[in-house]
Design an enzyme around this catalytic site. Structure first.
Site, PDB file in Angstrom:
ATOM      1  N   GLU A  23       0.802  -1.230   0.000  1.00  0.00           N
ATOM      2  CA  GLU A  23       0.000   0.000   0.000  1.00  0.00           C
ATOM      3  C   GLU A  23       0.832   1.276   0.000  1.00  0.00           C
ATOM      4  O   GLU A  23       0.417   2.289  -0.557  1.00  0.00           O
ATOM      5  CB  GLU A  23      -0.970   0.002   1.185  1.00  0.00           C
ATOM      6  CG  GLU A  23      -2.169  -0.921   1.014  1.00  0.00           C
ATOM      7  CD  GLU A  23      -1.881  -2.368   1.373  1.00  0.00           C
ATOM      8  OE1 GLU A  23      -0.762  -2.657   1.850  1.00  0.00           O
ATOM      9  OE2 GLU A  23      -2.774  -3.225   1.169  1.00  0.00           O
TER      10      GLU A  23
ATOM     11  N   HIS B 133     -10.200  -5.506  10.233  1.00  0.00           N
ATOM     12  CA  HIS B 133     -10.738  -5.225   8.897  1.00  0.00           C
ATOM     13  C   HIS B 133     -12.084  -4.500   8.937  1.00  0.00           C
ATOM     14  O   HIS B 133     -12.766  -4.436   7.926  1.00  0.00           O
ATOM     15  CB  HIS B 133     -10.927  -6.537   8.110  1.00  0.00           C
ATOM     16  CG  HIS B 133      -9.675  -7.039   7.481  1.00  0.00           C
ATOM     17  ND1 HIS B 133      -8.540  -7.335   8.203  1.00  0.00           N
ATOM     18  CD2 HIS B 133      -9.367  -7.297   6.176  1.00  0.00           C
ATOM     19  CE1 HIS B 133      -7.599  -7.770   7.368  1.00  0.00           C
ATOM     20  NE2 HIS B 133      -8.075  -7.748   6.143  1.00  0.00           N
TER      21      HIS B 133
END
Lengths: 323, 323
Positions: free
Chosen positions: A60, A129
Site C-alpha cells: 500500500e 478489517h
C-alpha cells in the site's frame, strides 16, 4: 432520474472520468483482472487496458506513494486501497507526504491524487478489517476527505475529486454499495466541501455521513410517525468541513444528535458538537448527543459485533433524549 | 565522457561552492540564524556533483534530506539556498521548507524529502508518469544506506522492476544511518545486494570520493535506464566528515577514522588531479575558491536582508485554490 446502486454510481464516475481524461488511471490490488474486490472496476481492464487499470502488488505504501509521484508529474492517479484498514501501512504517504508537498515547497508542487478506500464494519471481518477510522484522516490540513452517503453524491463527488488538484481520500462503505438512489443523468458534479440537508425537519438536527446517513434517514422516518420532526444534515466531506447547513439547522431546532459509525473519542461527532457550541451556543436548548460505535476492537461474533455498532434504535433513542 | 577544462572547472566550482555553503551554514546555525535540523553534505560533494553532471534536462532528480548540495548541482542559486536556510520569503521553497525541503520543479529537481525512504515510492511514481506519457526522461533517486532498511525502499524497488520503470536508484553509502553503522543495521554488507534480490541490474562505485569515478559509474547506469531496459541500482561508497546533523556528539566513530577519510577529501582529490594532469593551474583553482567564497558571502547578505514571509500568508498553499 434512474435509481442505481452506490456501486454502480462509483463505477460510472470512474468510467466517465477515464473516458474524459487520458491522464486518469487506476492502480491498486485486484483492480484489473479480478475486476475489483468489490466489483467496482469490473470490465475496466478489458476496456481501458493494463496501462490504465494497473494491478499492483500488495504494497500500500507504494500504491499511494507512486500515486503521489505520478500526480506530481501531471497524471491523475486513483490509488485504490482495498479497505481503509490497509491505509495504516501507507499512513506516511497519505498524511505526511500527499497533503504536505504543495505547502512545503512553497506552492511548486501539486498532488491531484484520489485515494479510494472502503470503511466500516458489520460484515464479521474482525477487529483489523472493520474499522471506521475516518476522523483520523480528517485531522490533517492539506488532505481532502470525502465520505458520501448517497449514490448521487458518490458519483458527483468522486468526479469532482478526480478533477481536484488536491489529494483526496474518498471513503466508501461496503454496506452502502447496494444502497439505491436516484442519480441525475449526464454530467453530474457535486462541489467538494458542502454539507447538505438530506431531509427537512423542525424539532431536532440529526447530523451524520456515509453509512449512518442511511440509518439517520430511517430514524427520521420512524420518528415522524411518532410526531417528531427530524432534520437530517449530511456532512458529505469531513475536510473541508462545512458547518453552514448544520449551524443553520441547529439555530432552528436548538437540539442536535450526531451519528457516526466510528468510535466517539476524538471523533467527527466531537468536532461537530464543539463547533456547534462555539458557533451557536446561544441556541443550545439541550446537551448535544453523540451516537457511536462502542469503544472496543470490533469482535467477530455476529451478535457482539451488532451490539458494538451504532444501530437505528440507538439513533432513535438519542433523538428522544435531546427532546 | 571526456571533459573539457571549462567543464572540469565548473564541476570543481560546484563542489567548492557546496563546501563553502555548508561550512558557513554550520556557523549560521551556531549563531542561531538557521533553525531546525541541519544535515551537512561535507565529504560527499563528489557524489551528487558527479551524478547531476550527467543528467539531461528531461531527467528528474529527487533526494533525501541532505539536500543542499544536490540543490546547487541542479542549478538552484546559493542565494536561494541560503535564504531558504534562513526561512526567508526569497528562499527556494519560500521559507516553508527549510534545510530538508528544497526543490525547484522548473529545474526538474523534486526535493529534498525528510522521511527516510518515503521519497522512493514518489520516485517510482514519477518514473511511471514518464513511462505512461512516453517521455524518455530518467528519474534519478538518491538515498542513503539507512533508507535501504525501511519498507518503503522494498516496495518501491520491487515495483520498479515489476513495471520496468525508468528509474535509477542511487544509494549514497556513507556507512552510517545517523550513528548506526551499516553492519549494525543491515543484514547484508553491500546495499546493492538488496537490488540483486529484486533482479535489478546493479553496480557499486567503490570510490565516491573521486568525482571522475562517480561519473564513470553513473554514465552506464543512466544509459541502461535511458535505453528502456528498466531500473538500475547504483551504490556509491562515500563518507560524511561532519556529524549526522548539527549537534551530533559523534560517539559512534573514532576521530582517527574521520581523519583517515579526510585524506580522501573529494575536493582535495579533484584539485590534485586537475593540477597533476595539467588541466588547471593552482591559480585557476584558487580563483574558483575565492569566487565561491565571495558568492557565499553575497548569498548570506542576500538571505539576511531578505524579508520574512508575511504572517498573513500563513494559510497560503495549504490547498491548491480552484482555478
Amino acid at each position: 432520474m434512474p435509481a442505481i446502486t452506490m456501486r454502480q454510481a462509483i463505477s460510472d464516475a470512474l468510467w466517465e472520468e477515464m473516458e474524459r481524461d487520458e491522464k486518469v488511471f487506476i492502480m491498486g490490488e485486484e483492480v484489473g483482472v479480478w475486476g475489483g474486490t468489490y466489483a467496482v472496476t469490473k470490465g475496466f481492464y478489458d476496456h481501458f487496458g493494463e496501462k490504465r487499470v494497473r494491478d499492483a502488488p500488495i504494497a500500500e505504501a507504494v500504491i499511494v506513494g507512486a500515486g503521489i509521484g505520478a500526480a506530481l508529474v501531471g497524471l491523475r492517479p486513483i490509488s485504490e486501497l482495498m479497505t481503509i484498514n490497509f491505509a495504516f501501512v501507507a499512513m506516511d504517504h497519505i498524511v505526511n507526504e500527499a497533503p504536505k508537498l504543495h505547502a512545503m515547497f512553497g506552492g511548486q508542487m501539486k498532488v491531484p491524487l484520489v485515494i479510494r478506500a472502503v470503511s466500516g464494519g458489520g460484515r464479521q471481518l474482525g477487529a483489523t478489517h472493520s474499522q471506521t477510522p475516518d476522523a483520523i484522516f480528517a485531522h490533517f490540513p492539506g488532505l481532502t476527505v470525502i465520505a458520501p452517503g448517497t449514490p448521487a453524491d458518490a458519483k458527483g463527488l468522486l468526479k469532482s475529486a478526480i478533477r481536484s488538484d488536491n489529494p483526496v481520500l474518498f471513503i466508501e462503505n461496503a454496506l452502502l454499495y447496494q444502497a439505491r438512489g436516484e442519480v441525475p443523468e449526464g454530467e453530474h458534479l457535486v462541489p467538494i466541501g458542502e454539507s447538505k440537508v438530506q431531509r427537512e425537519g423542525s424539532d431536532v438536527t440529526l447530523v451524520s455521513y456515509s453509512s449512518m446517513l442511511q440509518t439517520s434517514l430511517k430514524a427520521a422516518e420512524q420518528l415522524e410517525k411518532e410526531g417528531i420532526s427530524v432534520e437530517v444534515v449530511d456532512l458529505r466531506c469531513l475536510r473541508p468541513l462545512d458547518m453552514g447547513p448544520v449551524v443553520e439547522s441547529f439555530k432552528k431546532t436548538n437540539r442536535a444528535v450526531i451519528a457516526e459509525e466510528g468510535w466517539g473519542s476524538y471523533g467527527v461527532g466531537s468536532e461537530v458538537a464543539t463547533r456547534l457550541y462555539e458557533e451557536a451556543f446561544d441556541y443550545v436548548d439541550a446537551p448535544i448527543k453523540r451516537v457511536n460505535q462502542q469503544e472496543v476492537p470490533l469482535p467477530y461474533n455476529r451478535a457482539l459485533e451488532h451490539s458494538a455498532l451504532p444501530q437505528l434504535a440507538d439513533v432513535v433513542a438519542a433523538v428522544k433524549e435531546v427532546l | 565522457m571526456t571533459l573539457k577544462k571549462k567543464e572540469h572547472l565548473e564541476l570543481y566550482r560546484q563542489m567548492v561552492l557546496i563546501r563553502r555553503i555548508e561550512q558557513r551554514a554550520a556557523e549560521l546555525y551556531q549563531e542561531g540564524l538557521i533553525g531546525g535540523f541541519l544535515h551537512l553534505y561535507i565529504g560527499q560533494e563528489a557524489v551528487s556533483t558527479g551524478i547531476v553532471s550527467l543528467r539531461k534536462p528531461v531527467d528528474r532528480v529527487i533526494t533525501a534530506y541532505r539536500d543542499h548540495g544536490v540543490a546547487i548541482n541542479c542549478g538552484i542559486s546559493a542565494k536561494e539556498v541560503m535564504a531558504e536556510l534562513l526561512g526567508k520569503a526569497t528562499g527556494i521553497s519560500k521559507g516553508r521548507g527549510g534545510s530538508m525541503h528544497m526543490a525547484d520543479v522548473s529545474k526538474n529537481y523534486w526535493g529534498g524529502h525528510a522521511i527516510v525512504g518515503a521519497h522512493l515510492p514518489l520516485a517510482a511514481g514519477m518514473a511511471l508518469g514518464d513511462q505512461y506519457n512516453g517521455n524518455d526522461g530518467v528519474t534519478i533517486c538518491m538515498f542513503g544506506d539507512g533508507a535501504t532498511n525501511i519498507g518503503f525502499f522494498h516496495e518501491a524497488v520491487n515495483l520498479s522492476k515489476v513495471w520496468d520503470l525508468p528509474v535509477l536508484w542511487i544509494c549514497e553509502n556513507n556507512q552510517y544511518g545517523m550513528g548506526t553503522t551499516v553492519k549494525r543495521a543491515s543484514a547484508v554488507e553491500q546495499m546493492r545486494q538488496k537490488a540483486e534480490g529484486y533482479n535489478i541490474p546493479n553496480a557499486r562505485c567503490e570510490d565516491g570520493m573521486d568525482i571522475l569515478k562517480v561519473r564513470e559509474a553513473v554514465e552506464p547506469a543512466l544509459e541502461h535506464v535511458r535505453s528502456g531496459k528498466g531500473p538500475f541500482f547504483l551504490e556509491i561508497m562515500t563518507y560524511r566528515f561532519e556529524g549526522h546533523s548539527m549537534g551530533d556528539p559523534e560517539r559512534y566513530r573514532e576521530k582517527d577514522e574521520v581523519q583517515t577519510w579526510e585524506k580522501t577529501d573529494p575536493i582535495g582529490v579533484y584539485n590534485r588531479y586537475l593540477v597533476k594532469q595539467e588541466i588547471a593551474t593552482k591559480a585557476n583553482l584558487d580563483k574558483v575558491e575565492t569566487d565561491a567564497e565571495a558568492e557565499v558571502v553575497e548569498a548570506i547578505e542576500f538571505a539576511i536582508e531578505s524579508p520574512e514571509p508575511a504572517l498573513d500568508t500563513l494559510h497560503d498553499y495549504t490547498y491548491v485554490e480552484a482555478a
